[in-house]
Enzyme design. Structure first.
Site, PDB file in Angstrom:
ATOM      1  N   THR A 154      55.903  -0.602 -17.075  1.00  0.00           N
ATOM      2  CA  THR A 154      56.708  -0.805 -15.863  1.00  0.00           C
ATOM      3  C   THR A 154      57.935   0.083 -16.006  1.00  0.00           C
ATOM      4  OG1 THR A 154      58.223  -2.221 -14.616  1.00  0.00           O
ATOM      5  CG2 THR A 154      57.708  -2.971 -16.809  1.00  0.00           C
ATOM      6  N   ILE A 155      58.241   0.798 -14.961  1.00  0.00           N
ATOM      7  CA  ILE A 155      59.419   1.662 -15.053  1.00  0.00           C
ATOM      8  C   ILE A 155      60.686   0.815 -15.173  1.00  0.00           C
ATOM      9  CG2 ILE A 155      58.286   3.530 -13.785  1.00  0.00           C
ATOM     10  CD1 ILE A 155      60.265   2.956 -11.467  1.00  0.00           C
ATOM     11  N   ASP A 156      60.581  -0.481 -14.834  1.00  0.00           N
ATOM     12  CA  ASP A 156      61.759  -1.354 -14.905  1.00  0.00           C
ATOM     13  C   ASP A 156      62.134  -1.720 -16.353  1.00  0.00           C
ATOM     14  OD1 ASP A 156      61.409  -1.235 -12.214  1.00  0.00           O
ATOM     15  OD2 ASP A 156      61.228  -3.388 -11.874  1.00  0.00           O
ATOM     16  N   ARG A 191      81.935  14.798  -1.509  1.00  0.00           N
ATOM     17  CA  ARG A 191      81.375  13.526  -1.058  1.00  0.00           C
ATOM     18  C   ARG A 191      81.067  12.597  -2.225  1.00  0.00           C
ATOM     19  NH1 ARG A 191      77.260  16.206   3.169  1.00  0.00           N
ATOM     20  NH2 ARG A 191      78.523  15.840   5.018  1.00  0.00           N
ATOM     21  N   ARG A 200      64.105  -4.414 -10.205  1.00  0.00           N
ATOM     22  CA  ARG A 200      64.150  -5.653  -9.430  1.00  0.00           C
ATOM     23  C   ARG A 200      65.061  -6.703 -10.059  1.00  0.00           C
ATOM     24  NH1 ARG A 200      58.527  -6.176  -7.038  1.00  0.00           N
ATOM     25  NH2 ARG A 200      57.736  -6.119  -9.145  1.00  0.00           N
ATOM     26  N   ARG A 295      77.564   9.269   1.118  1.00  0.00           N
ATOM     27  CA  ARG A 295      76.151   9.283   1.514  1.00  0.00           C
ATOM     28  C   ARG A 295      75.349   8.443   0.531  1.00  0.00           C
ATOM     29  NH1 ARG A 295      78.240  11.496   5.191  1.00  0.00           N
ATOM     30  NH2 ARG A 295      77.646  13.414   6.265  1.00  0.00           N
TER      31      ARG A 295
HETATM   32  O1  F6P Z   1      57.315  -3.203 -10.430  1.00  0.00           O
HETATM   33  C1  F6P Z   1      58.106  -2.120 -10.569  1.00  0.00           C
HETATM   34  C2  F6P Z   1      58.739  -1.653  -9.330  1.00  0.00           C
HETATM   35  O2  F6P Z   1      59.035  -0.373  -9.718  1.00  0.00           O
HETATM   36  C3  F6P Z   1      59.986  -2.433  -8.863  1.00  0.00           C
HETATM   37  O3  F6P Z   1      61.186  -2.010  -9.395  1.00  0.00           O
HETATM   38  C4  F6P Z   1      59.953  -2.226  -7.367  1.00  0.00           C
HETATM   39  O4  F6P Z   1      60.627  -3.258  -6.700  1.00  0.00           O
HETATM   40  C5  F6P Z   1      58.501  -2.224  -7.091  1.00  0.00           C
HETATM   41  O5  F6P Z   1      57.881  -1.636  -8.199  1.00  0.00           O
HETATM   42  C6  F6P Z   1      58.112  -1.551  -5.788  1.00  0.00           C
HETATM   43  O6  F6P Z   1      56.751  -1.284  -5.781  1.00  0.00           O
HETATM   44  P1  F6P Z   1      55.780  -1.118  -4.526  1.00  0.00           P
HETATM   45  O7  F6P Z   1      56.543  -0.463  -3.428  1.00  0.00           O
HETATM   46  O8  F6P Z   1      54.678  -0.282  -5.074  1.00  0.00           O
HETATM   47  O9  F6P Z   1      55.313  -2.481  -4.180  1.00  0.00           O
END
Ligand code: F6P
Length: 382
Positions: A154-156, A191, A200, A295
């Site tokens: 997971t990138i998170d 800017r 998340r 922005r």
């Molecule tokens: O689960 C990892 C994640 O990268 C979260 O940070 C993000 O909220 C979610 O995926 C969004 O994923 P998708 O748009 O594919 O449902």
């Protein structure tokens, strides 16, 4: 020689590092030298589209049309040979496809179908590459008697039980590159840019992406921020002669007293909201209150795209090899993991626990809204 068939799938949001992990699951399972030592001939079957591939397809009544997917048979699965996966580690995403299907969704429980299909496909082990949701399903299947192994991605980077999850480092590289690009335009126009990253529950991407790219302010879900303080900080920088500033904010960050920002109503099969919009809010507030040209930009799925960086290729390789080691040992119900630089394994139950968050006391500076400024000299907490 005894034959054993293993299934491998990828579930949840895609990221860089999945294909390298699949490649090394296959290569280590099929390794000729190890095969004679093990006395077992392994076969690896790739399941398409995560748990969906084990829900929707009854091997006895294949869906028409599925067979046209190149290389995949009518069972939404394909035999993965060393030749098939030879180049996969160079590519982002997942060639097996993915989904957010939850077979244990209380509103539509399809777990019995999955159990029956695993049996029909003669899978003696299932390797699931995923995050909290996909591995949560693997954990439940293990309780229901399936030989499952998890590989963390997971990138998170918020999965408990491991210090690293596939995809994170490549995503950090994307954040750093994109912020570098924004600096020239931000500087030219004087800017402020507010950059929204994914994340998340956890602020790892924003925090480490902000640190890598030298952001002035970093806002994370673990610490609700004060908009007044953000405005004070940007005005302070302006007063020091700063031409522009970069603010990195995680999608799950919240202003004190407020809630998460969502892009649409509803939840997915695992109960998650679609987050987004916090960067636009912060930019609007700076524009209004601090009267500075601001922005916002949402990096969104760019963070999940592209070829895996060297670290994700290597970690995919180690995790793939370690997963097969567990299969060979018959040590199921585990997730491969990295702890203090060593590859190890933890019970899947641990991976299905609470998300691993940034420790605000030791890893975040709540005064500067940034990364810590002391590493070896610990100053007493206020
Ligand atoms: O689960 C990892 C994640 O990268 C979260 O940070 C993000 O909220 C979610 O995926 C969004 O994923 P998708 O748009 O594919 O449902």
């Amino acid at each position: 020689m005894k034959k054993v068939r293993i299934g491998v799938l990828t579930g949840g949001g895609d990221c860089a590092g999945l294909n390298p992990a699949i490649k090394w699951v296959v290569k280590s399972a099929l390794d000729e030298r190890l095969q004679s030592e093990r006395g077992v001939q392994y076969e690896v079957v790739g399941i398409r589209d995560g748990w969906k591939g084990l829900v929707e397809v009854d091997p006895e009544s294949p869906a028409p049309g599925e067979s046209i997917i190149q290389g995949f048979d009518v069972f939404r699965s394909m035999l993965l040979t060393q030749e098939v996966v030879r180049t996969w580690d160079r590519y982002g995403g997942t060639f097996l496809g993915t989904s957010r299907t939850n077979p244990y969704n209380p509103k539509n429980d399809q777990s019995k179908t999955v159990l029956a299909n695993i049996e029909k496909l003669s899978l003696e082990a299932v390797i699931a590459i995923g995050g909290e949701d996909t591995l949560g399903v693997a954990c439940k299947l293990a309780r229901d008697g399936v030989n499952t192994i998890g590989i963390p991605k997971t990138i998170d980077k918020d999965l408990p039980g491991t210090d690293y999850t596939l995809g994170f480092e490549t995503a950090l590289n994307v954040i750093t590159e994109e912020v570098d690009r924004l600096r020239t335009t931000a500087g030219s126009h004087k800017r402020i840019f507010v950059v929204e990253t994914m994340g998340r529950h956890a602020g790892w991407l924003a925090l480490e992406g902000g640190e890598s790219s030298g952001a002035y302010i970093i806002l994370i879900p673990e610490h609700d921020f004060s908009m007044d303080k953000v405005n004070d900080l940007v005005l302070e920088a302006k007063g020091r002669g700063s031409r522009y500033d970069i603010i990195v904010v995680a999608e799950g960050a919240k202003p004190a007293g407020g809630g998460e920002f969502v892009v649409r109503d509803g939840v997915d099969g695992f109960g998650h909201k679609a987050l987004g919009g916090i960067a636009e809010y912060v930019a609007g507030e700076i524009q209004n209150a601090a009267k500075l040209d601001t922005r916002s930009i949402v990096l969104s799925h760019l963070q999940r795209g592209g070829a895996p960086c060297a670290y994700d290729r290597r970690m995919g390789r180690y995790f793939g090899i370690a997963a097969i080691d567990l299969v060979v040992k018959g040590d199921f119900g585990k997730m491969v993991s990295v702890r203090n630089g060593e590859i190890t394994a933890v019970p899947l139950e641990e991976a299905a626990g609470k998300p691993r968050l940034v420790d605000v006391h030791t890893e975040y500076d709540t005064d500067r809204y940034n990364g810590r400024r002391t590493i070896l000299n610990h100053i007493t907490e206020k």
